[in-house]
Structure formats: structure tokens, C-alpha cells
Scaffold this motif. Sequence first.
Motif, PDB file in Angstrom:
ATOM      1  N   LEU A 275       0.576  -1.097  -0.288  1.00  0.00           N
ATOM      2  CA  LEU A 275       0.047  -0.366   0.711  1.00  0.00           C
ATOM      3  C   LEU A 275       1.273   1.208   0.490  1.00  0.00           C
ATOM      4  CD1 LEU A 275      -3.029   1.188   0.159  1.00  0.00           C
ATOM      5  CD2 LEU A 275      -2.073   1.425   2.552  1.00  0.00           C
ATOM      6  N   ALA A 276       0.729   1.796  -1.477  1.00  0.00           N
ATOM      7  CA  ALA A 276       1.778   3.213  -0.498  1.00  0.00           C
ATOM      8  C   ALA A 276       0.806   4.572  -0.572  1.00  0.00           C
ATOM      9  CB  ALA A 276       2.142   3.152  -2.298  1.00  0.00           C
ATOM     10  N   GLY A 277       1.559   5.453   0.647  1.00  0.00           N
ATOM     11  CA  GLY A 277       0.336   7.000   0.677  1.00  0.00           C
ATOM     12  C   GLY A 277       0.899   7.828  -0.052  1.00  0.00           C
ATOM     13  N   LEU A 278       0.553   8.392  -0.609  1.00  0.00           N
ATOM     14  CA  LEU A 278       1.159   9.699  -1.159  1.00  0.00           C
ATOM     15  C   LEU A 278       0.159  10.884  -1.199  1.00  0.00           C
ATOM     16  CD1 LEU A 278       0.867   7.817  -3.280  1.00  0.00           C
ATOM     17  CD2 LEU A 278       2.174   8.857  -5.283  1.00  0.00           C
ATOM     18  N   GLY A 279       0.614  11.784  -1.313  1.00  0.00           N
ATOM     19  CA  GLY A 279      -0.343  13.032  -0.490  1.00  0.00           C
ATOM     20  C   GLY A 279       0.106  14.254  -1.694  1.00  0.00           C
ATOM     21  N   LYS A 280      -0.030  15.595  -1.248  1.00  0.00           N
ATOM     22  CA  LYS A 280       0.500  16.728  -2.240  1.00  0.00           C
ATOM     23  C   LYS A 280       1.647  17.381  -1.700  1.00  0.00           C
ATOM     24  CE  LYS A 280      -4.476  18.180  -3.319  1.00  0.00           C
ATOM     25  NZ  LYS A 280      -5.050  17.281  -2.859  1.00  0.00           N
TER      26      LYS A 280
ATOM     27  N   ASP B  57      -3.216  12.025   0.987  1.00  0.00           N
ATOM     28  CA  ASP B  57      -4.650  12.351   0.190  1.00  0.00           C
ATOM     29  C   ASP B  57      -5.077  11.153  -0.544  1.00  0.00           C
ATOM     30  OD1 ASP B  57      -4.636  14.804   0.790  1.00  0.00           O
ATOM     31  OD2 ASP B  57      -2.322  15.015  -0.178  1.00  0.00           O
ATOM     32  N   SER B  58      -4.187  10.211  -0.919  1.00  0.00           N
ATOM     33  CA  SER B  58      -4.493   8.978  -1.912  1.00  0.00           C
ATOM     34  C   SER B  58      -3.647   8.331  -1.591  1.00  0.00           C
ATOM     35  CB  SER B  58      -4.634   9.097  -3.516  1.00  0.00           C
ATOM     36  OG  SER B  58      -3.485  10.314  -3.813  1.00  0.00           O
ATOM     37  N   PHE B  59      -4.500   6.534  -1.714  1.00  0.00           N
ATOM     38  CA  PHE B  59      -3.862   5.068  -1.276  1.00  0.00           C
ATOM     39  C   PHE B  59      -3.866   4.372  -3.217  1.00  0.00           C
ATOM     40  CE2 PHE B  59      -4.814   6.625   2.417  1.00  0.00           C
ATOM     41  CZ  PHE B  59      -4.222   6.740   3.751  1.00  0.00           C
ATOM     42  N   VAL B  60      -2.343   3.923  -3.011  1.00  0.00           N
ATOM     43  CA  VAL B  60      -3.064   2.973  -4.027  1.00  0.00           C
ATOM     44  C   VAL B  60      -1.912   1.675  -3.680  1.00  0.00           C
ATOM     45  CG1 VAL B  60      -1.768   2.842  -6.856  1.00  0.00           C
ATOM     46  CG2 VAL B  60      -2.363   5.342  -5.659  1.00  0.00           C
ATOM     47  N   VAL B  61      -3.498   0.907  -3.796  1.00  0.00           N
ATOM     48  CA  VAL B  61      -2.516  -0.640  -3.753  1.00  0.00           C
ATOM     49  C   VAL B  61      -1.855  -1.503  -5.309  1.00  0.00           C
ATOM     50  CG1 VAL B  61      -3.630  -3.119  -3.344  1.00  0.00           C
ATOM     51  CG2 VAL B  61      -4.455  -0.599  -2.138  1.00  0.00           C
ATOM     52  N   LEU B  62      -0.721  -1.685  -4.807  1.00  0.00           N
ATOM     53  CA  LEU B  62       0.084  -2.238  -6.029  1.00  0.00           C
ATOM     54  C   LEU B  62       0.585  -3.297  -5.749  1.00  0.00           C
ATOM     55  CD1 LEU B  62       1.714   0.652  -4.950  1.00  0.00           C
ATOM     56  CD2 LEU B  62       2.062   0.133  -7.110  1.00  0.00           C
ATOM     57  N   ASP B  63       1.007  -4.467  -6.991  1.00  0.00           N
ATOM     58  CA  ASP B  63       1.196  -5.983  -7.089  1.00  0.00           C
ATOM     59  C   ASP B  63       2.753  -5.876  -6.700  1.00  0.00           C
ATOM     60  OD1 ASP B  63       2.654  -8.460  -6.930  1.00  0.00           O
ATOM     61  OD2 ASP B  63       0.603  -9.097  -8.550  1.00  0.00           O
ATOM     62  N   ARG B  64       3.488  -6.378  -5.703  1.00  0.00           N
ATOM     63  CA  ARG B  64       4.894  -6.258  -5.169  1.00  0.00           C
ATOM     64  C   ARG B  64       5.270  -7.588  -6.296  1.00  0.00           C
ATOM     65  NH1 ARG B  64       6.314  -7.566   0.992  1.00  0.00           N
ATOM     66  NH2 ARG B  64       8.441  -6.575  -0.300  1.00  0.00           N
TER      67      ARG B  64
ATOM     68  N   LEU C  75      -2.971  -1.941  -8.928  1.00  0.00           N
ATOM     69  CA  LEU C  75      -4.079  -3.335  -8.615  1.00  0.00           C
ATOM     70  C   LEU C  75      -5.290  -1.983  -8.295  1.00  0.00           C
ATOM     71  CD1 LEU C  75      -2.325  -5.487  -6.324  1.00  0.00           C
ATOM     72  CD2 LEU C  75      -2.701  -5.669  -9.361  1.00  0.00           C
ATOM     73  N   ALA C  76      -4.821  -1.504  -7.574  1.00  0.00           N
ATOM     74  CA  ALA C  76      -7.025  -0.426  -7.000  1.00  0.00           C
ATOM     75  C   ALA C  76      -6.592   0.730  -6.565  1.00  0.00           C
ATOM     76  CB  ALA C  76      -7.799  -1.785  -6.126  1.00  0.00           C
ATOM     77  N   ASP C  77      -7.224   1.752  -6.637  1.00  0.00           N
ATOM     78  CA  ASP C  77      -6.453   3.203  -5.902  1.00  0.00           C
ATOM     79  C   ASP C  77      -7.587   3.028  -4.532  1.00  0.00           C
ATOM     80  OD1 ASP C  77      -5.522   5.197  -7.292  1.00  0.00           O
ATOM     81  OD2 ASP C  77      -7.396   5.265  -8.458  1.00  0.00           O
ATOM     82  N   ASP C  78      -7.092   3.086  -3.345  1.00  0.00           N
ATOM     83  CA  ASP C  78      -7.667   1.865  -1.948  1.00  0.00           C
ATOM     84  C   ASP C  78      -8.277   3.522  -1.270  1.00  0.00           C
ATOM     85  OD1 ASP C  78      -8.895   1.589   0.163  1.00  0.00           O
ATOM     86  OD2 ASP C  78      -6.801   0.998   1.130  1.00  0.00           O
ATOM     87  N   LYS C  79      -9.536   4.459  -1.849  1.00  0.00           N
ATOM     88  CA  LYS C  79      -9.928   5.434  -0.823  1.00  0.00           C
ATOM     89  C   LYS C  79     -10.437   4.963   0.888  1.00  0.00           C
ATOM     90  CE  LYS C  79     -11.879   6.729  -5.313  1.00  0.00           C
ATOM     91  NZ  LYS C  79     -11.856   5.980  -5.967  1.00  0.00           N
ATOM     92  N   PRO C  80      -9.629   5.840   2.065  1.00  0.00           N
ATOM     93  CA  PRO C  80      -9.933   5.809   3.228  1.00  0.00           C
ATOM     94  C   PRO C  80     -11.480   6.016   3.485  1.00  0.00           C
ATOM     95  CG  PRO C  80      -8.251   7.002   2.255  1.00  0.00           C
ATOM     96  CD  PRO C  80      -8.322   7.600   1.125  1.00  0.00           C
TER      97      PRO C  80
END
Length: 390
Positions: free
Chosen positions: A101-106, A114-121, A127-132
Amino acid sequence: MISVSLGAARRLRAFRLWSLIHTWTSLVSMAFLLLLCLTGLPLIFHHELNHALGYEAAVPDLAPGTPFVPLDRIAAAAIAHKPGEVLQFLYFDPDETNTVLAGLGKTLKTAPSDSFVVLDRRTAQVLADDKPGAGPIGFLLQLHTDMFLGLPGKLFLGAMGLVFAAAIISGIVLYGPFMKKLDFGTVRRKRSSRIKWLDWHNLIGISTLVWALVVGTTGTVNTWADLMLKMWQGGQLAEMTAPYRDVPRHLTLVSLDAAMSTARTAAGTMTPRLVAFPGTGFSSNNHYAVFMAGSTPLTARLLMPALIDAGTGQLTDMRAMPWYIQALFLSQPLHFGDYGGLPLKIIWAVLDVATIVVLASGLYLWLVRRRSALPRLTASRTLTTAEPGE
């Protein structure tokens, strides 16, 4: 004879005092505890429900043993997916080892991300944009944790948890004298509805009191999480990064994989759980903070930060987090029965339902008692206000 009477009078006064404490602490906290129990019931199975409702990323089936791609490639994929945002952290879920799970922000200081992204290692595929807070489980979690009021809501619910603990303790004190002439588990089925419900209330309450105390106290501790993290940031983390406070930020950072390798070497058998990037609130301007966890069911909940110089890739500090943070990490999964897989979750759910019965029966008993006391109170007032000769 007089001393016996005085002793009995003191015991009676003490019993009445504890009865008042139990009644009013229960009433004050009851509405919020019912809310917490009702919302907490589906949250026990949050992982299963999110998966069934489609709010968790579907992980592709690849050949067993497919190696993981470098973390730098995953970081680049996350940033490319969210142009204009910066990467704050990577989180490795022990239950989903093939994803990150990657957490990104402005900005690096945005909290929360601000947003979370799920990636395949294994492929660095998004794989998905994970909205809190997305979906019904996210809604219930927000309602359960702070009632959509932020930190004030959390602290208020924490105070209700302490009031609930007082209700439990006072109930224990009252249980002994009440059951002195009754066998444990007695339910007087031939008596009135009020007596039967009183017996059920006492039986279920005493049977679940340990669980109720555990869940109530861990829930209270969880409401202090934001304050505890700020204490850690201003205390231990500030101390660990103090030598770098005035050092200019590195223009070029070492490879994320190199930093991770350094942390793994220093931590031995521990595994990474989270990597905080330089400039975020969980590191410094010049460090990667790699939070390592143990390999046993207990130590897997306890984190140890390793600070890696982002310019040289060298370990600068690594130490266990303070006791209050460790208590927080242990209380979080215990609150939702997250230690023993599905069997423990089912037990937690049964005990949650039992607590709902205790709360509802307590409210019923109070209402019935008030209704029965009202005619007597009305008659008493009529007699005391009647004119002489009436």
C-alpha cells in the motif's frame, strides 16, 4: 447488638452508594456503548466483509515463488499513477504479502495521506486506488472511532470507555451481596419479568465482564492514538534525529532497496512493516524510517524504527518504541479480536452480542423500576401537600 447494627447500616450505605454509581455510570455511557457495540460487530469481520463487497484489490494469480520487483520500481509506479503527488510511505500488510500500500500526498507533511494506491509487489502493477473510509465498512469505522468529529470525538468516546469501566467495577461489587443467597447462574423463571431480566442481566454481565473490561480499556487506549503518536514524534523521534536537525536535505537519495537492505541486516529476523520517506512526520528530512516487526503473533504487532541516512544508506539509530506506543500497538488488534483468526473473531462477535443484551436489559430494568416508583412518589407528594382535614 449496637455494633452489629452499625456495621449493617454502613454496609447498607455502601451498597446504596455502589448501586447509584452503577446505575448512573451505566446510564451515562449506555447510548454510546450501544453505538460502539452495534458498529463494532461488523467491524470484527471488516477484512472478510470488505473482500466480499469488493472493496479490496483483487490480486492476480501468478506462479508460486514469483520474486518481488525492486521497491524503487514500485515507488516509481505509485508516483506515475498519481502525478503531482509525492510518496510518503509504503505499507506491507502481513496478511497480503503480495501487495504493498502506497500513501501519497500533495506535500510530504500532508496528514493523513491524500490518496492510497495498492500495487502488486511481483509486477509493480497498480491494482486499485484505495480510498480511505470508502464503503459501508469505512463509514462504520469512522462512526465507531470518532463519530465523524475527529480528535474531540475520539477523546469523548474514550471518556465513555472509562465511565463504562466504572460501571463494570461497580457491578462486580454489587454482584457478591446480590447473589449471596442464590446459586451462580440462577434465573428465577417463575418470578416477574423484571426479576427474570435482572437475573439474566447479572448472569450475562458477570460472564462477560473480563471481555468487556478488555475491550473497553483497549478501546479507550485506541482513542488516545493521535496524542500518543505526537508524544513519540516530539520525544523519542526528535531525540533520534536531533543530530540531523540542521543538516540540509540531501539532493539525491540512496536507493530505497539499499535502505531496506540496511534495515533488514540490522533487525535480524524482523520483517519490514512500513517505510516512511524523508520529510514526512515519521522520519526526518534526511532519513528513511523503516519500521520493523517481529515474527511471532505477539511481536508482529510491535514495531521498531530503524533510521537510515537517506544520503549514505547507513543506519544511524534503531531502538524499541516507548511503552505507551507498544501498549497502543497491542491494544488495536486485541480490541477487534484480530489475534487468532476467524475462530477468535466469532468468539468476539458472540461476546459483543451478549454485551448488547446486558446494556439493553439494564435500560429495561431502569425504566421498569422508574415506572413502578412513580405511583409511590405521586402518592407521597399528594399526602405531604394535602390540607389538614382533607
